[in-house]
Design a protein around this motif. Structure first.
Motif, PDB file in Angstrom:
ATOM      1  N   ALA A 379       0.838  -1.215   0.000  1.00  0.00           N
ATOM      2  CA  ALA A 379       0.000   0.000   0.000  1.00  0.00           C
ATOM      3  C   ALA A 379       0.864   1.253   0.000  1.00  0.00           C
ATOM      4  N   LYS A 380       1.839   1.298   0.897  1.00  0.00           N
ATOM      5  CA  LYS A 380       2.660   2.503   1.013  1.00  0.00           C
ATOM      6  C   LYS A 380       3.628   2.634  -0.162  1.00  0.00           C
ATOM      7  N   THR A 382       2.995   1.812  -3.186  1.00  0.00           N
ATOM      8  CA  THR A 382       2.191   2.311  -4.297  1.00  0.00           C
ATOM      9  C   THR A 382       1.775   3.765  -4.065  1.00  0.00           C
ATOM     10  N   LEU A 383       1.393   4.050  -2.838  1.00  0.00           N
ATOM     11  CA  LEU A 383       1.057   5.435  -2.505  1.00  0.00           C
ATOM     12  C   LEU A 383       2.265   6.342  -2.768  1.00  0.00           C
ATOM     13  N   ASN A 384       3.428   5.914  -2.327  1.00  0.00           N
ATOM     14  CA  ASN A 384       4.632   6.729  -2.478  1.00  0.00           C
ATOM     15  C   ASN A 384       4.983   6.976  -3.939  1.00  0.00           C
ATOM     16  N   ASN A 386       3.025   6.987  -6.564  1.00  0.00           N
ATOM     17  CA  ASN A 386       2.065   7.905  -7.192  1.00  0.00           C
ATOM     18  C   ASN A 386       2.217   9.331  -6.663  1.00  0.00           C
ATOM     19  N   TYR A 387       2.468   9.427  -5.361  1.00  0.00           N
ATOM     20  CA  TYR A 387       2.621  10.771  -4.769  1.00  0.00           C
ATOM     21  C   TYR A 387       3.872  11.453  -5.314  1.00  0.00           C
ATOM     22  N   GLU A 447       8.210   1.732   0.223  1.00  0.00           N
ATOM     23  CA  GLU A 447       7.359   2.191   1.317  1.00  0.00           C
ATOM     24  C   GLU A 447       8.139   2.880   2.431  1.00  0.00           C
ATOM     25  N   GLU A 449       9.971   5.587   2.553  1.00  0.00           N
ATOM     26  CA  GLU A 449      10.076   7.050   2.571  1.00  0.00           C
ATOM     27  C   GLU A 449       8.729   7.616   3.017  1.00  0.00           C
ATOM     28  N   ASN A 450       8.769   8.663   3.818  1.00  0.00           N
ATOM     29  CA  ASN A 450       7.506   9.306   4.177  1.00  0.00           C
ATOM     30  C   ASN A 450       7.318  10.588   3.359  1.00  0.00           C
ATOM     31  N   ARG A 451       6.271  11.320   3.672  1.00  0.00           N
ATOM     32  CA  ARG A 451       5.912  12.465   2.851  1.00  0.00           C
ATOM     33  C   ARG A 451       7.053  13.473   2.735  1.00  0.00           C
ATOM     34  N   LEU A 454       9.791  12.198   0.529  1.00  0.00           N
ATOM     35  CA  LEU A 454       9.398  12.203  -0.885  1.00  0.00           C
ATOM     36  C   LEU A 454       9.443  13.618  -1.455  1.00  0.00           C
TER      37      LEU A 454
ATOM     38  N   LEU B  28      -3.781  12.969  -4.013  1.00  0.00           N
ATOM     39  CA  LEU B  28      -3.965  12.129  -5.201  1.00  0.00           C
ATOM     40  C   LEU B  28      -5.437  11.968  -5.563  1.00  0.00           C
ATOM     41  N   LEU B  36      -5.688   2.773  -5.418  1.00  0.00           N
ATOM     42  CA  LEU B  36      -4.556   3.007  -6.320  1.00  0.00           C
ATOM     43  C   LEU B  36      -4.173   1.752  -7.102  1.00  0.00           C
ATOM     44  N   PHE B  37      -4.662   0.607  -6.629  1.00  0.00           N
ATOM     45  CA  PHE B  37      -4.275  -0.645  -7.284  1.00  0.00           C
ATOM     46  C   PHE B  37      -5.171  -0.918  -8.475  1.00  0.00           C
TER      47      PHE B  37
END
Lengths: 504, 446
Positions: A379-380, A382-384, A386-387, A447, A449-451, A454, B28, B36-37
């Motif tokens: 999850a993180k 993928t979030l990272n 994209n962010y 995952e 790295e935090n905000r 990034l 986002l 996101l997946f």
């Protein structure tokens, strides 16, 4: 953030070589218990006192970037933080045994290996796993050798392996090494496998398709079921390159997508230190039908005989697709373990049993995270990705992404932008690859790295990207070395201190 | 709080606070990471493997308990996997995170430290083998041997196709070699041993114009020092075959350098330096003559200069490698054993030439002395050949499996080669216990 890397030495060189600090020549034959004709006349090597040795290597370490120093977002390399507890576990003196020990006397090691086999099978949706391959590319080779043995066993005459153009270079080298002709598959306009092109490429000659999913620009191959069917209908096998598995943990399993063979880069996905280029470990998972071909030996519980690939027809059927692997057997404490040779084993792919110290770390990491941690890692990650992509001034084609993305430096030189980034306290991404993105900067923050991290990373990208060509060509300025001349290194190879002139 | 999401069951190594995560999701334009997946429902998985999350202390305690299941035996085991005492400073320095958690040196400017350490490792191997080129590691001795055979296939492809190896080659090496050459035109054949080293006459009749590669080991798998290396090299040379010698860096500190007896390639297990007993994990040594520079598998570090004309190091000759030449690459190796190579170089630099030679001499003297003590026992013959030995030797007894089982009960592990043959390996780690081993053998064979 600006960064100044430690730099030792003088105007002509960094920290002196060992040979420049000390060099002693001895005559090993003198006073030897061996006759003269068996011994060498001379051995000339450095030998440092312990304090000198400590300083030398401490200085060298300070002239080296690591994931514990800062972000290391090399695309498709999955450079995560490596938890210290796993190192502590791997250093257990009770685990340090010789590989030829009687299996009955190393039940602890076998318990761990069996447990890891089970975890990996469950995580990948596979039926049987070998832990022997000592790296990802060795896993690829093992997997393709298993596919080849399977085809030969069934009298299938196959000569080709299909590989998307964007795949890791090791895929091509592996297929060639196994004696297959490589059929390169162009990427479609959306960055994914072009199903029509695949249809044209698949034939009776197809031994396997090697695929990374998500692929090297972070895109999930949505047509995977159709792709699998196409390959299977032609009698081919589907091979999963596990380099990008971190993005999928708990979200999807290669086995469920129709893959028959996969390798796991446990040093990437399950976070064991990469040691400046290794060791890694590349376990291979297969579906039931292929289990009998795995390298020997494998580990099983006493009494498990007949169920895990030591017979040609495995217990629960094992069609090439659509199998259903159960949950991990997490309770292992009282079982007895033994080694066995799969019935049609391809033999060995390592002199002994693979990279043990890496396997211990992977097992410890999976136990630490459990279902929820593994799911959160993907999850993180993928979030990272994209962010970070959203913060860049550079164009980022395709998307949305899973774990990684390829930004394009456009009319700038991606390698130069990377050199510019080196002064900002981050490591740059993988550059100029994959070729489907011009001047690619393939970035995988993972995952860990935090905000804030990034945003610093994005700043390094954007600042370097905004620098003039002149500034970029002068970069880096804050690292132990300025821009290194790689052309002269290749033109005049000097590969040891013996090859350096006396003026060095 | 350690592990921001530890309390919520997330990854303890993802440093996001709940607020950060929410802000990033918001930026986002999604409500949840799951959105996101981009995974079709038909292949999506529900996230349940059935593996519970555990805290660090529990994992460590569990694994300590697991490894306590291993019996505590004094090992007299070798046959290709050797451990010597590794100085504590090697553990400390090699575990510095700047080494341990770094990656392959794709950006040389910021990875000079590791590049220099690998250059130094290559240099030490150049000195030990007498050959001018050494790569900065293969997986293990088996992979190094197999890659050497494939190198022969590339450089000798117009003539020979036979790879000649000793009949006594360890199964792991032979099996790996067989798999590596399976996709090439090479065929593996064996030549016999006599008295635990090469049978020169038999080898002479086996070598012919089809021979691409001749492999000899010193010490051999039973610890015998090969006395006829030069003659084997001449045989290979006469037929334009590559001559490859297998050894290890401790033995090479004392034995005549392979280049001096005509070796084109030297392979072997370099983990004898720097690597503790690690259940078979290794460090493949690979060195060769200048002629094959552009055919070397794996990574090479070279010296160069930076923009200020300061000496600098970089990975070089990468056009041989898979990430550039793809299916035409010299091999598929990518990740290697760099960190283990670093440890081997540290250990060598700690011992220095005198220390290395002294260690090697002990390997000769201790093996001879333990063999003599065993030979003095009734019903025991050691060694079973008329050779000089390095670390290990074979032992003849009436009932080898029975003797080994008896020794195991008394806390010792030795190799069983067949019904009447054991093998015993002595190093600085077990030499102190050798008298006890001899006493135990005396008890068991009585």
């Amino acid at each position: 953030m600006n960064y100044d890397q430690a730099r030792y030495g003088d105007e002509t060189r960094n920290e002196s070589l060992l040979s420049e600090k000390d060099s002693t020549e001895v005559d090993p034959g003198e006073g030897s218990a061996l006759p003269d004709d068996l011994t060498r006349d001379s051995l000339e090597l450095p030998g440092l006192s312990e304090p000198e040795l400590a300083r030398h290597y401490t200085r060298l370490s300070q002239m080296n970037w690591s994931v514990e120093a800062g972000p290391y977002p090399l695309g498709s390399c999955t450079m995560k933080y490596n938890p210290s507890f796993a190192d502590a576990v791997a250093a257990d003196p009770n685990a340090a045994v010789h590989p030829d020990r009687d299996p009955e006397t190393v039940q602890g090691n076998l318990e761990l290996l069996h447990g890891l086999q089970e975890y990996l099978a469950t995580i990948g949706g596979m039926d049987a796993v070998t832990l022997q391959p000592p790296a990802g590319a060795a896993g690829e080779f093992t997997g393709i050798a298993v596919a080849k043995a399977y085809h030969e066993h069934h009298g299938n005459d196959k000569s080709e392996v299909i590989i998307p153009a964007s795949a890791h270079g090791t895929n091509f080298a592996t297929a060639a090494m196994a004696g297959y002709d490589v059929v390169e598959l162009p990427s479609g306009e959306d960055g994914r496998v072009d199903v029509e092109a695949l249809e044209a490429a698949v034939s009776e000659d197809t031994a396997a398709l090697m695929l990374t999913n998500p692929n090297t620009v972070g895109l999930f191959e949505r047509d995977i079921t159709e792709i699998a069917e196409m390959v299977h209908d032609a009698g081919g096998l589907l091979y999963y390159d596990g380099a990008n598995l971190n993005a999928l943990l708990g979200r999807a399993r290669p086995g469920d997508m129709g893959f028959d063979i996969m390798h796991y880069n446990v040093h990437k996905t399950f976070a064991t230190p990469h040691g400046g280029g290794g060791p890694g470990a590349g376990p291979v998972g297969v579906v039931d039908e292929l289990a009998a071909f795995l390298p020997r030996p494998r580990v099983r519980t006493v009494g498990e005989a007949g169920s895990a690939g030591d017979t040609a027809a495995a217990a629960d059927g094992g069609a090439l697709a659509g199998h259903d692997h159960g949950h991990a057997n997490d309770a292992t404490a009282d079982d007895e373990y033994e080694l066995f040779d799969p019935e049609h084993s391809i033999g060995k792919v390592h002199g002994f049993s693979g990279n043990w110290l890496v396997l211990i770390r992977a097992y410890a990491y999976i136990r630490r995270l459990g279902d929820e941690g593994l799911l959160d890692a993907s999850a993180k990650a993928t979030l990272n990705a994209n962010y970070l992509a959203s913060l860049l001034d550079m164009e980022v084609p395709y998307g949305p992404f899973h774990h990684e993305f390829a930004a394009t430096a456009g009319d700038r030189d991606a390698a130069d932008v990377a050199k510019g980034m080196l002064d900002y306290g981050v490591h740059p991404p993988t550059t100029k690859w994959p070729e489907m993105v011009p001047e690619a900067m393939l970035t995988e923050p993972t995952e860990v790295e935090n905000r804030r991290s990034l945003e610093n990373l994005a700043n390094a990208f954007n600042e370097a990207f905004a620098d003039s060509d002149e500034e970029l060509h002068a970069a880096p300025t804050r690292t132990a070395s300025r821009r290194v001349d790689q052309t002269s290194a290749a033109r005049t190879p000097r590969l040891s201190w013996h090859a350096l002139g006396t003026d060095e | 709080m350690s592990g921001r999401s530890a309390g919520t069951g997330g990854s303890p190594f993802a440093p996001h606070t709940a607020d950060e995560t929410a802000a990033m999701l918001d930026a986002l334009g999604v409500d949840d990471e799951a959105e996101l997946f981009d995974i079709p429902e038909t292949v999506a998985f529900d996230g349940e493997f059935g593996i519970p999350q555990r805290d660090e202390r529990t994992v460590r305690a569990d694994l300590r308990e697991t490894f306590e299941r291993n019996d505590d035996l004094t090992e007299f085991l070798g046959r290709g996997h050797y451990s010597h005492y590794v100085p504590a400073v090697v553990d400390d320095l090699s575990s510095r995170s700047e080494f341990l958690t770094s990656y392959t040196q794709y950006q040389p400017e910021i990875t000079q430290g590791f590049l220099q350490a690998l250059f130094e490792y290559q240099s030490i191997l150049v000195e030990l083998t007498g050959l001018p080129v050494a790569n900065c590691s293969m997986y293990d001795a088996a992979a190094a041997l197999a890659e050497a055979a494939l190198l022969a296939d590339r450089v000798r492809s117009t003539t020979g196709s036979t790879v000649l190896v000793p009949e006594d080659l360890r199964d792991g090496k032979r099996g790996t070699l067989d798999n590596y050459v399976d996709g090439s035109d090479l065929t593996v054949e064996t030549y016999p041993y006599a008295d635990n080293t090469a049978d020169l006459d038999a080898l002479a009749s086996a070598v012919d114009e089809d021979t691409a590669f001749v492999y000899a080991e010193t010490p051999t798998v039973t610890g015998a020092i090969e006395p006829e290396l030069a003659a084997i090299g001449d045989l290979a040379d006469e037929h334009d075959a590559l001559f490859c010698v297998g050894s290890d860096p401790v033995a090479l500190s004392l034995l005549e350098e392979p280049a001096a007896v005509g070796a084109d390639v030297v392979v072997g297990e370099a983990g004898a330096l720097g690597l503790p007993a690690s259940y078979g994990m290794g460090l493949g040594l690979f060195a060769c003559s200048e002629e094959f520079l552009r055919q070397v598998p794996g990574r090479l570090v070279g010296k160069s200069e930076d923009a200020d004309d300061r000496r600098a190091f970089t990975l070089t000759l990468q056009t041989r490698e898979q990430h550039i030449r793809k299916e035409r690459a010299t091999s598929n190796i990518c990740t290697n054993q760099a960190w283990v190579a670093l440890r081997a170089a540290m250990h060598a630099a700690y011992l220095g030439p005198e220390g290395l030679v002294a260690l090697a001499e002990d390997c000769v003297r201790d093996a001879a002395s333990v063999a003599a003590s065993l030979d003095a026992l009734d019903g025991v013959e050691a060694p079973l050949d008329d050779r000089h030995h390095f670390r290990e030797f074979t032992v003849g007894v009436d009932d080898a499996p029975g003797v080994a089982a008896g020794l195991e009960e008394r806390g010792f592990a030795v190799h069983v080669l067949d019904d009447e043959t054991l093998q015993v390996c002595v190093t600085d780690l077990n030499a102190d216990a050798a008298d006890d081993l001899v006493a135990a053998v005396a008890e068991v064979v009585r």
